[in-house]
Scaffold this motif. Structure first.
Motif, PDB file in Angstrom:
ATOM      1  N   ARG A   4       0.877  -1.163   0.000  1.00  0.00           N
ATOM      2  CA  ARG A   4       0.000   0.000   0.000  1.00  0.00           C
ATOM      3  C   ARG A   4       0.918   1.217   0.000  1.00  0.00           C
ATOM      4  O   ARG A   4       1.656   1.455   0.957  1.00  0.00           O
ATOM      5  CB  ARG A   4      -0.909   0.006   1.231  1.00  0.00           C
ATOM      6  CG  ARG A   4      -1.946  -1.114   1.201  1.00  0.00           C
ATOM      7  CD  ARG A   4      -2.697  -1.225   2.521  1.00  0.00           C
ATOM      8  NE  ARG A   4      -3.476  -0.026   2.827  1.00  0.00           N
ATOM      9  CZ  ARG A   4      -4.662   0.265   2.278  1.00  0.00           C
ATOM     10  NH1 ARG A   4      -5.199  -0.549   1.369  1.00  0.00           N
ATOM     11  NH2 ARG A   4      -5.315   1.358   2.634  1.00  0.00           N
ATOM     12  N   GLN A  26      -1.519   5.553   8.957  1.00  0.00           N
ATOM     13  CA  GLN A  26      -2.524   4.810   9.722  1.00  0.00           C
ATOM     14  C   GLN A  26      -3.311   3.856   8.816  1.00  0.00           C
ATOM     15  O   GLN A  26      -3.826   2.836   9.281  1.00  0.00           O
ATOM     16  CB  GLN A  26      -3.484   5.777  10.406  1.00  0.00           C
ATOM     17  CG  GLN A  26      -2.857   6.510  11.591  1.00  0.00           C
ATOM     18  CD  GLN A  26      -3.778   7.561  12.187  1.00  0.00           C
ATOM     19  OE1 GLN A  26      -4.960   7.589  11.886  1.00  0.00           O
ATOM     20  NE2 GLN A  26      -3.217   8.425  13.020  1.00  0.00           N
ATOM     21  N   ALA A  27      -3.377   4.185   7.524  1.00  0.00           N
ATOM     22  CA  ALA A  27      -4.092   3.320   6.572  1.00  0.00           C
ATOM     23  C   ALA A  27      -3.213   2.176   6.084  1.00  0.00           C
ATOM     24  O   ALA A  27      -3.622   1.405   5.216  1.00  0.00           O
ATOM     25  CB  ALA A  27      -4.572   4.153   5.381  1.00  0.00           C
ATOM     26  N   CYS A  29       0.084   2.379   4.821  1.00  0.00           N
ATOM     27  CA  CYS A  29       1.020   2.633   3.723  1.00  0.00           C
ATOM     28  C   CYS A  29       2.458   2.444   4.228  1.00  0.00           C
ATOM     29  O   CYS A  29       2.875   3.091   5.186  1.00  0.00           O
ATOM     30  CB  CYS A  29       0.846   4.049   3.182  1.00  0.00           C
ATOM     31  SG  CYS A  29      -0.732   4.290   2.331  1.00  0.00           S
ATOM     32  N   VAL A  61      -2.804   4.838  -2.437  1.00  0.00           N
ATOM     33  CA  VAL A  61      -3.708   5.432  -1.454  1.00  0.00           C
ATOM     34  C   VAL A  61      -3.469   6.940  -1.381  1.00  0.00           C
ATOM     35  O   VAL A  61      -2.323   7.392  -1.293  1.00  0.00           O
ATOM     36  CB  VAL A  61      -3.501   4.811  -0.050  1.00  0.00           C
ATOM     37  CG1 VAL A  61      -4.555   5.336   0.923  1.00  0.00           C
ATOM     38  CG2 VAL A  61      -3.549   3.285  -0.120  1.00  0.00           C
ATOM     39  N   TRP A  63      -5.142  10.681   0.461  1.00  0.00           N
ATOM     40  CA  TRP A  63      -6.005  11.185   1.535  1.00  0.00           C
ATOM     41  C   TRP A  63      -7.337  11.676   0.979  1.00  0.00           C
ATOM     42  O   TRP A  63      -8.389  11.438   1.548  1.00  0.00           O
ATOM     43  CB  TRP A  63      -5.277  12.308   2.271  1.00  0.00           C
ATOM     44  CG  TRP A  63      -6.096  12.991   3.319  1.00  0.00           C
ATOM     45  CD1 TRP A  63      -6.638  12.425   4.438  1.00  0.00           C
ATOM     46  CD2 TRP A  63      -6.473  14.373   3.339  1.00  0.00           C
ATOM     47  NE1 TRP A  63      -7.324  13.373   5.168  1.00  0.00           N
ATOM     48  CE2 TRP A  63      -7.243  14.578   4.509  1.00  0.00           C
ATOM     49  CE3 TRP A  63      -6.222  15.445   2.498  1.00  0.00           C
ATOM     50  CZ2 TRP A  63      -7.772  15.821   4.834  1.00  0.00           C
ATOM     51  CZ3 TRP A  63      -6.733  16.686   2.826  1.00  0.00           C
ATOM     52  CH2 TRP A  63      -7.512  16.864   3.989  1.00  0.00           C
ATOM     53  N   GLU A  90      -7.256   3.751  -3.761  1.00  0.00           N
ATOM     54  CA  GLU A  90      -8.098   4.019  -2.585  1.00  0.00           C
ATOM     55  C   GLU A  90      -7.984   5.484  -2.181  1.00  0.00           C
ATOM     56  O   GLU A  90      -6.886   6.043  -2.116  1.00  0.00           O
ATOM     57  CB  GLU A  90      -7.675   3.125  -1.424  1.00  0.00           C
ATOM     58  CG  GLU A  90      -8.557   3.273  -0.188  1.00  0.00           C
ATOM     59  CD  GLU A  90      -8.169   2.313   0.923  1.00  0.00           C
ATOM     60  OE1 GLU A  90      -8.567   2.579   2.079  1.00  0.00           O
ATOM     61  OE2 GLU A  90      -7.461   1.314   0.650  1.00  0.00           O
ATOM     62  N   LEU A  92      -9.073   7.846   0.998  1.00  0.00           N
ATOM     63  CA  LEU A  92      -9.532   7.678   2.375  1.00  0.00           C
ATOM     64  C   LEU A  92     -10.740   8.547   2.705  1.00  0.00           C
ATOM     65  O   LEU A  92     -11.690   8.076   3.339  1.00  0.00           O
ATOM     66  CB  LEU A  92      -8.378   7.999   3.341  1.00  0.00           C
ATOM     67  CG  LEU A  92      -7.119   7.143   3.174  1.00  0.00           C
ATOM     68  CD1 LEU A  92      -6.021   7.626   4.131  1.00  0.00           C
ATOM     69  CD2 LEU A  92      -7.439   5.669   3.413  1.00  0.00           C
ATOM     70  N   LYS A  95     -13.781   7.428   0.849  1.00  0.00           N
ATOM     71  CA  LYS A  95     -14.012   6.000   1.091  1.00  0.00           C
ATOM     72  C   LYS A  95     -14.257   5.240  -0.222  1.00  0.00           C
ATOM     73  O   LYS A  95     -15.226   4.482  -0.367  1.00  0.00           O
ATOM     74  CB  LYS A  95     -15.188   5.791   2.054  1.00  0.00           C
ATOM     75  CG  LYS A  95     -14.912   6.337   3.440  1.00  0.00           C
ATOM     76  CD  LYS A  95     -16.045   6.075   4.392  1.00  0.00           C
ATOM     77  CE  LYS A  95     -15.724   6.417   5.828  1.00  0.00           C
ATOM     78  NZ  LYS A  95     -14.883   7.564   6.071  1.00  0.00           N
ATOM     79  N   ASP A  97     -12.567   2.537  -2.848  1.00  0.00           N
ATOM     80  CA  ASP A  97     -11.553   1.495  -2.958  1.00  0.00           C
ATOM     81  C   ASP A  97     -11.892   0.655  -4.184  1.00  0.00           C
ATOM     82  O   ASP A  97     -12.865  -0.111  -4.170  1.00  0.00           O
ATOM     83  CB  ASP A  97     -11.537   0.642  -1.689  1.00  0.00           C
ATOM     84  CG  ASP A  97     -10.478  -0.451  -1.730  1.00  0.00           C
ATOM     85  OD1 ASP A  97      -9.794  -0.583  -2.766  1.00  0.00           O
ATOM     86  OD2 ASP A  97     -10.338  -1.179  -0.741  1.00  0.00           O
TER      87      ASP A  97
END
Length: 198
Positions: A4, A26-27, A29, A61, A63, A90, A92, A95, A97
């Motif tokens: 990620r 936090q996701a 990566c 990913v 933000w 994705e 965040l 939302k 994905d």
């Protein structure tokens, strides 16, 4: 092992990447590419490095969607390229994905909206050109000189003492424009001519 990989961007040096960096880490990566670049700027070297680092089954990913694309069509183009390489995307905040069925559906809606936007722009452009033609105007840049100005300039240039450079300056155009629109033959300088510098 599937990775990620995050991409974070701010528009100016006054903005900070901390919020995006923390959210991406936090996701999950393992690597985050960061840069300061305007969203209107097509040259984003860190994004180019990020896209090159991605491998099939990896996930890019961000933000928020506007961190990646400069416009909706640009965003769709990038994600389509990723999908063609077998890479997921994705966002965040929204939302989204594309590794899930729901995310794929959302992306198809975005793609349809981008195509709709392109169609509207084409239609407006064609309508504008048609309306201009109906009023006797063709598309493109407006003429540098009006027909009346051209007639006046031709009249002035019949006098052999009139300097083309002076006329061009008076009308705010280049000498080339005078030569082009007024049928003036541009003087040719022989390579054999010698000039004295005073």
């Amino acid at each position: 092992m599937n990775q990620r990989i995050g991409y974070a961007r701010v528009s100016t040096d006054d903005q900070h990447l901390d919020l995006q960096r923390d959210a991406l880490q936090q996701a999950g990566c393992s690597l985050v590419y960061e840069e300061t670049a305007s969203g209107k700027n097509a040259q984003r070297p860190e994004l180019s490095h990020c896209l090159k680092a991605l491998r099939p089954d990896d996930t890019l990913v961000v933000w928020r969607l506007d961190r990646l694309g400069r416009s909706l069509p640009d965003l769709v183009r990038i994600i389509e390229e990723l999908q063609g390489r077998g890479i997921h995307f994705e966002s965040l905040t929204e939302k989204i994905d594309t590794g899930t069925a729901g995310g794929k559906l959302q992306f198809h809606v975005f793609a349809a909206l981008a195509e709709f936007e392109r169609s509207l722009i084409r239609e407006r452009t064609q309508a504008g050109l048609s309306a201009a033609r109906a009023r006797g105007r063709n598309g493109g840049r407006p003429a540098a000189l009006s027909d009346k100005q051209i007639r006046t300039i031709k009249s002035l240039l019949r006098d052999p003492t009139t300097c083309v450079a002076d006329v061009a300056r008076d009308y705010g155009v280049s000498r080339t424009t005078i030569y082009k629109h007024c049928g003036v033959i541009k003087p040719r300088i022989s390579k054999d001519e010698n000039f004295e510098t005073v």
